[in-house]
Design an enzyme around this catalytic site. Sequence first.
Site, PDB file in Angstrom:
ATOM      1  N   GLY A 254       0.834  -1.192   0.000  1.00  0.00           N
ATOM      2  CA  GLY A 254       0.000   0.000   0.000  1.00  0.00           C
ATOM      3  C   GLY A 254       0.864   1.235   0.000  1.00  0.00           C
TER       4      GLY A 254
ATOM      5  N   VAL B  78      -5.342 -10.070  -2.463  1.00  0.00           N
ATOM      6  CA  VAL B  78      -5.069  -8.635  -2.532  1.00  0.00           C
ATOM      7  C   VAL B  78      -6.398  -7.895  -2.499  1.00  0.00           C
ATOM      8  CG1 VAL B  78      -3.983  -6.779  -3.834  1.00  0.00           C
ATOM      9  CG2 VAL B  78      -3.005  -9.087  -3.910  1.00  0.00           C
TER      10      VAL B  78
ATOM     11  N   GLU C 158      -2.931  -9.429   6.074  1.00  0.00           N
ATOM     12  CA  GLU C 158      -1.605  -8.934   5.690  1.00  0.00           C
ATOM     13  C   GLU C 158      -1.135  -9.460   4.327  1.00  0.00           C
ATOM     14  OE1 GLU C 158       1.291  -8.619   8.825  1.00  0.00           O
ATOM     15  OE2 GLU C 158      -0.244  -8.876  10.353  1.00  0.00           O
ATOM     16  N   GLY C 159      -2.087  -9.641   3.412  1.00  0.00           N
ATOM     17  CA  GLY C 159      -1.730  -9.985   2.043  1.00  0.00           C
ATOM     18  C   GLY C 159      -1.371 -11.427   1.810  1.00  0.00           C
ATOM     19  N   ILE C 160      -1.619 -12.322   2.759  1.00  0.00           N
ATOM     20  CA  ILE C 160      -1.242 -13.725   2.547  1.00  0.00           C
ATOM     21  C   ILE C 160      -2.344 -14.543   1.880  1.00  0.00           C
ATOM     22  CG2 ILE C 160       0.223 -13.620   4.593  1.00  0.00           C
ATOM     23  CD1 ILE C 160      -1.798 -15.677   5.858  1.00  0.00           C
TER      24      ILE C 160
ATOM     25  N   GLY D 153       3.581   1.319   2.220  1.00  0.00           N
ATOM     26  CA  GLY D 153       4.882   0.895   2.702  1.00  0.00           C
ATOM     27  C   GLY D 153       5.218   1.369   4.100  1.00  0.00           C
TER      28      GLY D 153
ATOM     29  N   TYR E 156       1.102   2.304  24.618  1.00  0.00           N
ATOM     30  CA  TYR E 156       2.053   2.532  23.524  1.00  0.00           C
ATOM     31  C   TYR E 156       3.320   3.074  24.163  1.00  0.00           C
ATOM     32  CZ  TYR E 156       3.245   4.034  18.699  1.00  0.00           C
ATOM     33  OH  TYR E 156       3.813   4.208  17.460  1.00  0.00           O
TER      34      TYR E 156
END
Length: 525
Positions: free
Chosen positions: A124, A259, A254-256, A126, A439
């Site tokens: 996307g 797409v 996560e793209g696995i 990066g 955080y």
Amino acid sequence: MTRSWWGWGNVEDAVRGEELDALLSRVRALTSGELTGHEPPDPASLGLPAPRVSPPDALAGLCSADPADRAGHAHGKAFRDVVRNLRGDLRHVPDLVARPRHERDLAALLDWCSGEGIAVIPYGGGSSVVGGVEPRFDDRPAVTVDLERLDRVLEVDPVSRAARIQAGVYGPHLEEQLRPDGLTLRHFPQSFEFSTLGGWLATRSGGHYATLYTHIDDMVESLRVLTPSGVSESRRLPGSGAGPSPDRLFLGSEGILGVITEAWMRLQRRPEWRARASVHFADHAAAVAATRAIAQSGLHPANCRLLDASEALINTGVAVGGGVLLLAFESADHPVQASLDRALELCRDHGGEVPERPGGRGAGDAWRSSFLRMPYQRDALARHAVIAETFETACTWDRFAELHAAVTEAARTAMREVAGEGVVTCRFTHVYPDGPAPYFGVYAPGRWDGLVAQWDEIKAAVSEAIAANGGTITHHHAVGRDHRPWYDRQRPGPFAAALAAAKNALDPSGVLNPGVLVDAPGPAR
């Protein structure tokens, strides 16, 4: 503007001049170190290996082998990524960067890569900070598929208040296209300017809202996903009980598995009423209790960000013993001052004080300005061999004190062992009725020739403390390759098997983002 190939954002926005001098002065007061500056290398001078594959003629026009393009897509934007780039350490780079113009191009790219056993890295903006876009393997060539050309709002449904949006659109361009209809997605992660809708969906991004609509999941009406086995497109519905949700399979994948190319997203009218305030606390435990009371009150503030004393001092300039709570309410329908007033009552019940008029300018404005500059400042510190990075988690309220103490001690001990005395800060990015999302930030002196190894040791120590004390290895940064060891321990075994089975069914050649979430099979040709 010129995008930086090695670090965050735009080259023109880098920290320099008086801002850099002031930053280094603050760091010298906190840590020891030489603070010698280092310049990034020219990608053309790195001697990247020649691409191992050549696209077929029909796809050649979509593919780039330019060294700067390949270098810019080799890593994400984590501290260790920035340092490796600065040192010219690009051991794994994509062989090609492909930019499909439409779904037909993407389908053709997936067919070619699946047939040849070429790894496909969906990309996307990066902005990954967990190794999610890095081709960190040697056994096969890789093509990074950058979706930046799929950047349009295709359709707006003002009645249902939703829009069909292509996945490659960056945050600012998305909001520009929605503005004429008076609508907004209102999802503003820190990476908003340099990340895309598809990236938010694939990583389950956390955004603007501290409560209620915290993750991008909450805004999804339906998804369209291209997989090597076909197209998955869910039906637009406000809700459904028809079995497990198809969208949930792909959110955070996560793209696995495929797409993401389009999504129908739930929108809102732009806010017209706002109210905000900053509350100071002398005691951190009391500040945490007040924040919990607000999270459990049903008031649903848009911002409910608790900064501990160190975080408040570094990023707002406010010196306070226990912390600063930043509160904000907003609505497109009604005034919100009454909600803020009630939240302030809860704060006062726990010893909170409001040093400025509600809605006035002060710590909140200083924080917002600092928040937007943080990634650029992190890059400037990396160039001067200072370890400056963050990690995040979430836990239930009953576990927070124990987790906070354990993580803080683990970070301090690790910094002391590998770098010297450092500083640990903590803030809440999101809060829920049953727990916060802490955080943490760390600042420590580093060695230019050992920065990555130093950070990796600190990160491992902190991750072990999180896992041992009831936290999640990630609340919104995703898993990628860097979090795999702890993610594998966190997820249930039967779910791991089901995810691997889904991977095999949708991506039988195993080419999509190998090594993320599940083990990568060997190359198939």
